[in-house]
Design a protein around this motif. Structure first.
Motif, PDB file in Angstrom:
ATOM      1  N   ALA A  40     -67.036  41.127  39.500  1.00  0.00           N
ATOM      2  CA  ALA A  40     -66.440  40.361  38.395  1.00  0.00           C
ATOM      3  C   ALA A  40     -66.530  38.868  38.666  1.00  0.00           C
ATOM      4  O   ALA A  40     -66.768  38.068  37.752  1.00  0.00           O
ATOM      5  N   ALA A  41     -66.347  38.487  39.943  1.00  0.00           N
ATOM      6  CA  ALA A  41     -66.427  37.064  40.299  1.00  0.00           C
ATOM      7  C   ALA A  41     -67.833  36.536  40.047  1.00  0.00           C
ATOM      8  O   ALA A  41     -68.010  35.464  39.434  1.00  0.00           O
ATOM      9  N   ARG A  42     -68.835  37.261  40.513  1.00  0.00           N
ATOM     10  CA  ARG A  42     -70.212  36.780  40.337  1.00  0.00           C
ATOM     11  C   ARG A  42     -70.615  36.785  38.865  1.00  0.00           C
ATOM     12  O   ARG A  42     -71.341  35.899  38.400  1.00  0.00           O
ATOM     13  N   GLN A  43     -70.118  37.772  38.135  1.00  0.00           N
ATOM     14  CA  GLN A  43     -70.397  37.814  36.701  1.00  0.00           C
ATOM     15  C   GLN A  43     -69.773  36.607  36.003  1.00  0.00           C
ATOM     16  O   GLN A  43     -70.418  35.965  35.162  1.00  0.00           O
ATOM     17  N   SER A  44     -68.551  36.284  36.363  1.00  0.00           N
ATOM     18  CA  SER A  44     -67.889  35.108  35.786  1.00  0.00           C
ATOM     19  C   SER A  44     -68.609  33.831  36.173  1.00  0.00           C
ATOM     20  O   SER A  44     -68.751  32.906  35.369  1.00  0.00           O
ATOM     21  N   ALA A  45     -69.089  33.787  37.418  1.00  0.00           N
ATOM     22  CA  ALA A  45     -69.818  32.593  37.870  1.00  0.00           C
ATOM     23  C   ALA A  45     -71.090  32.403  37.063  1.00  0.00           C
ATOM     24  O   ALA A  45     -71.446  31.269  36.695  1.00  0.00           O
ATOM     25  N   GLN A  46     -71.790  33.521  36.756  1.00  0.00           N
ATOM     26  CA  GLN A  46     -73.005  33.422  35.946  1.00  0.00           C
ATOM     27  C   GLN A  46     -72.696  32.861  34.563  1.00  0.00           C
ATOM     28  O   GLN A  46     -73.522  32.182  33.961  1.00  0.00           O
ATOM     29  N   ARG A  47     -71.510  33.162  34.049  1.00  0.00           N
ATOM     30  CA  ARG A  47     -71.113  32.670  32.729  1.00  0.00           C
ATOM     31  C   ARG A  47     -70.406  31.317  32.827  1.00  0.00           C
ATOM     32  O   ARG A  47     -69.803  30.860  31.855  1.00  0.00           O
ATOM     33  N   THR A  48     -70.463  30.708  34.011  1.00  0.00           N
ATOM     34  CA  THR A  48     -69.835  29.400  34.310  1.00  0.00           C
ATOM     35  C   THR A  48     -68.330  29.415  34.065  1.00  0.00           C
ATOM     36  O   THR A  48     -67.739  28.377  33.795  1.00  0.00           O
ATOM     37  N   THR A  82     -60.619  33.187  41.112  1.00  0.00           N
ATOM     38  CA  THR A  82     -59.484  34.122  41.160  1.00  0.00           C
ATOM     39  C   THR A  82     -59.946  35.501  41.628  1.00  0.00           C
ATOM     40  O   THR A  82     -59.299  36.144  42.462  1.00  0.00           O
ATOM     41  N   PHE A  83     -61.084  35.966  41.093  1.00  0.00           N
ATOM     42  CA  PHE A  83     -61.596  37.283  41.498  1.00  0.00           C
ATOM     43  C   PHE A  83     -61.974  37.304  42.977  1.00  0.00           C
ATOM     44  O   PHE A  83     -61.703  38.296  43.680  1.00  0.00           O
ATOM     45  N   PHE A  84     -62.619  36.244  43.469  1.00  0.00           N
ATOM     46  CA  PHE A  84     -62.956  36.200  44.894  1.00  0.00           C
ATOM     47  C   PHE A  84     -61.683  36.238  45.746  1.00  0.00           C
ATOM     48  O   PHE A  84     -61.637  36.909  46.785  1.00  0.00           O
ATOM     49  N   GLU A 113     -67.061  36.911  55.042  1.00  0.00           N
ATOM     50  CA  GLU A 113     -68.238  37.199  54.217  1.00  0.00           C
ATOM     51  C   GLU A 113     -68.179  36.470  52.876  1.00  0.00           C
ATOM     52  O   GLU A 113     -69.180  35.925  52.395  1.00  0.00           O
ATOM     53  N   LEU A 114     -66.978  36.444  52.269  1.00  0.00           N
ATOM     54  CA  LEU A 114     -66.836  35.925  50.901  1.00  0.00           C
ATOM     55  C   LEU A 114     -66.369  34.480  50.821  1.00  0.00           C
ATOM     56  O   LEU A 114     -66.393  33.886  49.746  1.00  0.00           O
ATOM     57  N   LEU A 115     -65.930  33.919  51.951  1.00  0.00           N
ATOM     58  CA  LEU A 115     -65.375  32.557  51.921  1.00  0.00           C
ATOM     59  C   LEU A 115     -66.308  31.523  51.281  1.00  0.00           C
ATOM     60  O   LEU A 115     -65.866  30.713  50.460  1.00  0.00           O
ATOM     61  N   PRO A 116     -67.619  31.514  51.644  1.00  0.00           N
ATOM     62  CA  PRO A 116     -68.475  30.485  51.032  1.00  0.00           C
ATOM     63  C   PRO A 116     -68.517  30.570  49.513  1.00  0.00           C
ATOM     64  O   PRO A 116     -68.406  29.545  48.823  1.00  0.00           O
ATOM     65  N   GLU A 117     -68.653  31.792  48.973  1.00  0.00           N
ATOM     66  CA  GLU A 117     -68.699  31.918  47.513  1.00  0.00           C
ATOM     67  C   GLU A 117     -67.349  31.566  46.896  1.00  0.00           C
ATOM     68  O   GLU A 117     -67.277  30.934  45.837  1.00  0.00           O
ATOM     69  N   TYR A 118     -66.263  31.988  47.556  1.00  0.00           N
ATOM     70  CA  TYR A 118     -64.915  31.663  47.068  1.00  0.00           C
ATOM     71  C   TYR A 118     -64.726  30.144  47.035  1.00  0.00           C
ATOM     72  O   TYR A 118     -64.231  29.573  46.045  1.00  0.00           O
ATOM     73  N   SER A 174     -64.664  25.063  39.802  1.00  0.00           N
ATOM     74  CA  SER A 174     -63.648  25.262  38.766  1.00  0.00           C
ATOM     75  C   SER A 174     -62.801  24.020  38.544  1.00  0.00           C
ATOM     76  O   SER A 174     -61.850  24.054  37.767  1.00  0.00           O
ATOM     77  N   GLY A 175     -63.134  22.936  39.230  1.00  0.00           N
ATOM     78  CA  GLY A 175     -62.395  21.689  39.032  1.00  0.00           C
ATOM     79  C   GLY A 175     -61.274  21.490  40.025  1.00  0.00           C
ATOM     80  O   GLY A 175     -60.413  20.625  39.831  1.00  0.00           O
ATOM     81  N   ASP A 176     -61.255  22.287  41.102  1.00  0.00           N
ATOM     82  CA  ASP A 176     -60.214  22.130  42.118  1.00  0.00           C
ATOM     83  C   ASP A 176     -60.861  21.958  43.490  1.00  0.00           C
ATOM     84  O   ASP A 176     -60.627  22.745  44.410  1.00  0.00           O
ATOM     85  N   PRO A 177     -61.712  20.917  43.641  1.00  0.00           N
ATOM     86  CA  PRO A 177     -62.447  20.773  44.902  1.00  0.00           C
ATOM     87  C   PRO A 177     -61.547  20.519  46.101  1.00  0.00           C
ATOM     88  O   PRO A 177     -61.907  20.875  47.218  1.00  0.00           O
ATOM     89  N   ALA A 178     -60.376  19.911  45.879  1.00  0.00           N
ATOM     90  CA  ALA A 178     -59.493  19.642  47.024  1.00  0.00           C
ATOM     91  C   ALA A 178     -59.054  20.947  47.678  1.00  0.00           C
ATOM     92  O   ALA A 178     -58.916  21.029  48.899  1.00  0.00           O
TER      93      ALA A 178
END
Length: 831
Positions: free
Chosen positions: A346-354, A361-363, A376-381, A388-392
């Motif tokens: 779901a996370a990757r699907q949402s990422a594809q749809r920007t 949230t899914f990650f 494993e998932l930290l980099p994508e998360y 998503s606008g929360d780089p900090a």
């Protein structure tokens, strides 16, 4: 500009939108080679980060052909291939996913150990379990893998042995797997299949997908064509020919619809395993809708439905299904892993749809569900959190990922890059500068990194300028121009302004002149450069050169407030205060509360000898609580010139509290303290008149100051000797006091008096002559404004300095009234 805009769109987490911008730019046949190369590289990254992996593969293959030794292109191509493989696996296209994983390892051999588990899984799911067995064994030889991953590999190996018909080896492997997971029903089913000598193939979408329950052995003598089709379907399923089995089951149902309920479960399983889990979903739902379905069968069908939802990309429904399964048994590790996979899908699907916030949230939920997958998932998360606008919030995630020393170097480089972007986007510019500097140092030809490094320096410079750190901003702008000289035109005006505000106006002059030499300046750019040049000239002491430049701006726009204020200040500096006041009045007509214009007008009025007018001008600022040192200093000067040293001192101290070390305030305080020091004066003079009267005088006084300079008191003494010709000889000894007191802004009292003792040198002095007399001079002043001053004068004195007046005690009482009219500091009328 379009290239930079596309870059910023990409960096802001919207790579899909940037693709069209890059392609629009690349359609321009007039692009120079360097810009085209940057645009092609930017497009390739945008396709990769936008999860358009097939297009990204083609783009990075083209880049790699152009630069065969580019590690960046090779790494990006391997990432694109992995992404395409994952997408194929999610669509259950295992035959397509397998060669993509193989190409990834061929492109980036250093990633072999990282990708071996997925390569082995996809080999098994693509109907080649025998070829998967050595891949699983190779992966298991890497002893550094986490325990959970090793268990998954052993489990995968066991099923690969089972599906490839290696039953004795499969039995031992499955028994070992069962010891690690005693509650795993599918392993138990696998052991039953071993005993029955039947292998089953797994669902083809996810690495940990399991074999479905084995169908019953086909009957020896089919009773009908439908039964024959069912038997053939089961035989095909036993050899892993899932598509064939699906077709045969469908044929059986077509021949005899009444068989549907009997074989629905097997039919749904083969649909799922043949790469069509989406078609299996309604069949599983049909089975679950039966009221006569025994509870013991409902649970495995629910599980199969959950897998089909997961494998068919219906992640939201898969999340709900696996969550329900996990609630019934919190120790179900397979369900926990599948739920985590659903969240990841779901996370990757949402990422594809920007929809990056949803993806983040899914990650997060995937990591919470299966904490062992955190690294494993930290980099994508972290990526999705940043996009998503929360780089900090992404910064500590990237840093945590970098603390994992087992992460491959190529991935560490990607994480470092993500961290650098997150620092940049979250305005942590100092750390962003350090991060990008190290990336550029590794690859000085990395144009994207150089651009981001330059952005970090520029934004840090603007941040420093915002807090008045102009010297620091100058240094940062200079570094930005060194990193990316092509941005000189874009940044030169800001750089010149910071040089100016840093107290280096002479250095700023040629920079602004360089801008004005550009041929295609817009009207606004020209005006801004002229204003900067005029200020630089004025602040470097070249006011006479600055005034014409200010005037050029005003000629183009008579309402240009900044130019009017600049010219007014320059005119004040060269003492043309009346002309300066005209400029400031124009500004105040446009902007009545413009503080800089108010201060400039007050300075002009004070310099014209109108301190009350200056103070009245400043009153709105002071009443509003303005603590600007310039405002307070002008008020302090005006108060001193009005004869109020007490208030002047208070204001000067306020200046130093706001701006410690202010030279003007310090000089004013020194002047006030000097005027309050005790003052002793001795005065002697001699005069001889034309009538032969000679006069000697010696006078002394000692003045003391009280009440913060408002009151002055001075004891005084005087000796005078008169000699000459026909005049009586007289010696006069005087003792007296002098004083002055300022009551308020308007009223002042001043006096000086003596008691005089006369010694007459005549042989026969007049017996009626008084030897002691009283004389004085007293003034009471009323000062209602800068323009008017009224003095009331009272006095008692000898009628003439002729000694005959002295010896005969001829005294005059004076009364006088005077008016002074002072329109400016150069003109005064008295009456």
């Amino acid at each position: 500009m379009l290239l930079e805009y596309a870059d910023q769109v990409t960096y802001s987490g919207r790579p899909t939108e940037a693709v069209a911008l890059y392609r629009e730019l690349l359609a321009d046949g007039t692009l120079d080679a360097g810009t085209r190369e940057r645009a092609e590289r930017g497009l390739a990254f945008a396709l990769l980060w936008g999860s358009r992996f097939q297009e990204a593969v083609a783009a990075w293959e083209a880049r790699l052909r152009a630069e065969p030794n580019s590690d960046e292109a090779r790494k990006a191509l391997s990432d694109a291939l992995v992404g395409a493989a994952w997408q194929a696996a999610e669509r259950n296209e295992n035959a397509n996913a397998l060669p993509l994983f193989a190409r990834t390892i061929e492109t980036a051999p250093q990633r072999r150990q990282e990708l071996l588990p997925e390569l082995a899984d996809q080999t098994a799911y693509a109907g080649q379990p025998a070829q998967a067995v050595p891949l699983y064994r190779e992966a298991l030889r890497d002893g550094s893998r986490p325990a959970d991953q090793q268990r998954r590999l052993r489990r995968g190996l066991a099923f690969a042995l089972l599906w490839s018909g290696q039953f004795p080896a499969a039995g031992g492997a499955l028994e070992e797997a069962l010891r690690e997971a005693p509650d795993d029903a599918q392993i138990r089913q696998g052991l039953a299949d071993v005993r029955a000598g039947v292998g089953r193939t797994p669902a083809p979408a996810l690495p940990n997908a399991q074999a479905a329950p084995a169908p019953a052995p086909a009957p020896a003598l089919p009773a009908s064509r439908a039964d024959a089709a069912i038997a053939s379907a089961r035989e095909a399923a036993g050899r892993g020919a899932n598509k064939e089995a699906t077709s045969l089951f469908e044929r059986a149902i077509l021949l005899d619809p009444s068989k549907r309920n009997q074989i629905a479960r097997e039919y749904a399983d083969q649909l799922a395993y043949s790469g069509e889990p989406g078609r299996a979903v309604p069949v599983y739902r049909e089975i679950l809708a039966r009221r006569d379905l025994p509870p013991a069968e409902r649970q495995p069908v629910n599980r199969s439905l959950a897998f089909s939802l997961l494998w068919s990309g219906q992640f939201q429904q898969a999340i709900e299904a696996w969550d329900e399964i996990l609630r019934t048994n919190r120790e179900d590790t397979e369900a926990r892993k599948a739920l985590s996979d659903a969240f990841v899908g779901a996370a990757r699907q949402s990422a594809q749809r920007t929809r990056n916030a949803d993806a983040a949230t899914f990650f997060r939920q995937a990591i919470e569900t299966a904490p062992q997958r955190r690294q494993e998932l930290l980099p994508e998360y972290a990526d999705q959190t940043a996009y998503s606008g929360d780089p900090a919030r992404a910064v500590p995630l990237y840093r945590e990922a970098l603390r994992d020393r087992q992460r491959p170097e190529a991935e560490r480089r990607r994480v470092r890059r993500g961290l650098a972007f997150a620092l940049l986007w979250s305005s942590q510019f100092r750390e962003a500068i350090s991060a990008w500097q190290s990336i550029v140092r590794e690859n000085p030809r990395d144009e994207e990194a150089r651009k981001a490094f330059s952005d970090a320096l520029v934004r840090a410079a603007r941040q420093a300028a915002g807090r008045a750190g102009n010297a620091e901003a100058v240094n940062l702008f200079e570094r930005a121009l060194t990193v990316l000289p092509s941005r000189r035109r874009e940044l030169l005006r800001e750089y010149a302004e910071q040089v100016l505000y840093a107290g280096q106006p002479l250095r700023a002059v040629p920079l602004f002149q360089e801008i004005l030499d550009w041929p295609d300046l817009t009207a606004k750019d020209k005006r801004d450069a002229q204003l900067g040049l005029a200020r630089a000239l004025a602040w470097s002491g070249q006011q006479k050169l600055a005034i014409p430049v200010f005037s050029d701006i005003i000629a183009s726009d008579p309402r240009d407030v900044e130019a009017l204020i600049g010219r007014g200040n320059a005119l004040n500096d060269i003492t043309r205060h009346q002309a300066a006041l005209v400029d400031f009045e124009v500004v105040l007509a446009l902007q009545p509360r413009n503080a800089e214009a108010i201060r400039g007008a007050a300075t002009a009025e004070r310099s014209l000898g109108l301190p009350r007018a200056a103070l009245a001008r400043l009153e709105p600022l002071l009443a509003s609580g303005d603590r600007n040192p310039a405002t307070l200093f002008i008020a302090a000067q005006a108060r001193n010139e009005m004869g109020r040293p007490d208030l002047s001192e208070t204001l000067a101290r306020a200046v130093l509290s706001e701006k410690p070390g202010d030279e003007g305030a310090q000089r004013l305080l020194e002047q006030l303290y000097l005027e309050r020091r005790p003052l002793t004066q001795v005065e002697a003079w001699y005069a001889r008149r034309s009538d032969d009267l000679a006069i000697w005088s010696l006078q002394a006084s000692h003045e003391l100051t009280f009440n913060s300079g408002l009151t002055r008191f001075a004891p005084q003494t005087r000796f005078m000797r008169y000699r000459g010709g026909d005049f009586p000889s007289v010696d006069m000894y005087s003792l007296g006091l002098a004083g002055r007191h300022r009551f308020n802004d308007y009223l002042e009292f001043k006096t000086s008096f003596f008691l005089n003792l006369e010694e007459d040198g005549r042989d026969r002095p007049d017996p009626d002559d008084q030897d002691v007399t009283f004389t004085h001079e007293t003034t009471l002043s009323l000062i209602p404004s800068d323009l008017l001053r009224f003095d009331l004068d009272l006095g008692r004195r000898y009628a003439d300095e002729n000694t005959r007046s002295i010896v005969n005690d001829i005294l005059a009482n004076d009364f006088g009234f005077s008016v002074d009219v002072t329109p400016d500091n150069a003109t005064r009328f008295s009456e």
